[in-house]
Design a protein around this motif. Sequence first.
Motif, PDB file in Angstrom:
ATOM      1  N   GLU A 167      -7.256   4.001  -3.013  1.00  0.00           N
ATOM      2  CA  GLU A 167      -6.031   3.371  -2.518  1.00  0.00           C
ATOM      3  C   GLU A 167      -5.098   3.145  -3.692  1.00  0.00           C
ATOM      4  O   GLU A 167      -5.510   2.691  -4.755  1.00  0.00           O
ATOM      5  CB  GLU A 167      -6.311   2.043  -1.821  1.00  0.00           C
ATOM      6  N   LEU A 168      -3.826   3.492  -3.481  1.00  0.00           N
ATOM      7  CA  LEU A 168      -2.782   3.263  -4.475  1.00  0.00           C
ATOM      8  C   LEU A 168      -1.871   2.177  -3.929  1.00  0.00           C
ATOM      9  O   LEU A 168      -1.421   2.260  -2.785  1.00  0.00           O
ATOM     10  CB  LEU A 168      -1.995   4.547  -4.725  1.00  0.00           C
ATOM     11  N   GLN A 169      -1.612   1.157  -4.747  1.00  0.00           N
ATOM     12  CA  GLN A 169      -0.788   0.023  -4.324  1.00  0.00           C
ATOM     13  C   GLN A 169       0.252  -0.292  -5.386  1.00  0.00           C
ATOM     14  O   GLN A 169      -0.016  -0.157  -6.585  1.00  0.00           O
ATOM     15  CB  GLN A 169      -1.644  -1.235  -4.143  1.00  0.00           C
ATOM     16  N   GLN A 170       1.417  -0.737  -4.927  1.00  0.00           N
ATOM     17  CA  GLN A 170       2.406  -1.273  -5.857  1.00  0.00           C
ATOM     18  C   GLN A 170       2.209  -2.784  -5.896  1.00  0.00           C
ATOM     19  O   GLN A 170       2.119  -3.434  -4.859  1.00  0.00           O
ATOM     20  CB  GLN A 170       3.828  -0.978  -5.405  1.00  0.00           C
TER      21      GLN A 170
ATOM     22  N   SER B 118       0.849  -1.190   0.000  1.00  0.00           N
ATOM     23  CA  SER B 118       0.000   0.000   0.000  1.00  0.00           C
ATOM     24  C   SER B 118       0.887   1.244   0.000  1.00  0.00           C
ATOM     25  O   SER B 118       1.792   1.373   0.818  1.00  0.00           O
ATOM     26  CB  SER B 118      -0.919  -0.004   1.216  1.00  0.00           C
ATOM     27  N   LEU B 119       0.633   2.162  -0.939  1.00  0.00           N
ATOM     28  CA  LEU B 119       1.403   3.403  -1.047  1.00  0.00           C
ATOM     29  C   LEU B 119       0.677   4.572  -0.401  1.00  0.00           C
ATOM     30  O   LEU B 119       1.294   5.431   0.202  1.00  0.00           O
ATOM     31  CB  LEU B 119       1.690   3.714  -2.512  1.00  0.00           C
ATOM     32  N   ASP B 120      -0.642   4.597  -0.554  1.00  0.00           N
ATOM     33  CA  ASP B 120      -1.439   5.673   0.032  1.00  0.00           C
ATOM     34  C   ASP B 120      -2.897   5.251   0.014  1.00  0.00           C
ATOM     35  O   ASP B 120      -3.313   4.440  -0.824  1.00  0.00           O
ATOM     36  CB  ASP B 120      -1.261   6.975  -0.753  1.00  0.00           C
ATOM     37  N   ARG B 121      -3.630   5.802   0.947  1.00  0.00           N
ATOM     38  CA  ARG B 121      -5.071   5.538   1.025  1.00  0.00           C
ATOM     39  C   ARG B 121      -5.712   6.801   1.572  1.00  0.00           C
ATOM     40  O   ARG B 121      -5.261   7.342   2.582  1.00  0.00           O
ATOM     41  CB  ARG B 121      -5.330   4.359   1.950  1.00  0.00           C
ATOM     42  N   PHE B 122      -6.750   7.290   0.879  1.00  0.00           N
ATOM     43  CA  PHE B 122      -7.398   8.517   1.305  1.00  0.00           C
ATOM     44  C   PHE B 122      -8.825   8.546   0.792  1.00  0.00           C
ATOM     45  O   PHE B 122      -9.223   7.721  -0.030  1.00  0.00           O
ATOM     46  CB  PHE B 122      -6.618   9.749   0.816  1.00  0.00           C
TER      47      PHE B 122
ATOM     48  N   GLU C 113     -13.358   6.233  -1.640  1.00  0.00           N
ATOM     49  CA  GLU C 113     -12.138   5.770  -0.984  1.00  0.00           C
ATOM     50  C   GLU C 113     -11.155   5.361  -2.073  1.00  0.00           C
ATOM     51  O   GLU C 113     -11.474   4.536  -2.930  1.00  0.00           O
ATOM     52  CB  GLU C 113     -12.435   4.586  -0.073  1.00  0.00           C
TER      53      GLU C 113
END
Length: 75
Positions: free
Chosen positions: A20-23, A6-10, A18
């Motif tokens: 979420e950015l994930q690698q 998980s890179l960011d969640r907002f 909602e």
Amino acid sequence: MNQITSLDRFKAPIGGQEIELQQVSHESGGMSMLRIRIRERSRFTVFEIDADTATRWGQVLLQWAQQQSPTADQP
């Protein structure tokens, strides 16, 4: 098995989505991808993009955001 970081969640302040950015790193050693997950109530939109697409998208988003800034019209 793929490794997901998980890179960011907002949460978007206006629509309440909602985000979420994930690698996503593939176990087989393939290309890492950026996964974008958007949840709107019970509906999900999920897609993965490569680094070149993320770069282009990011540049356009940043340019647009800077133009919307109240200080954008000031020298």
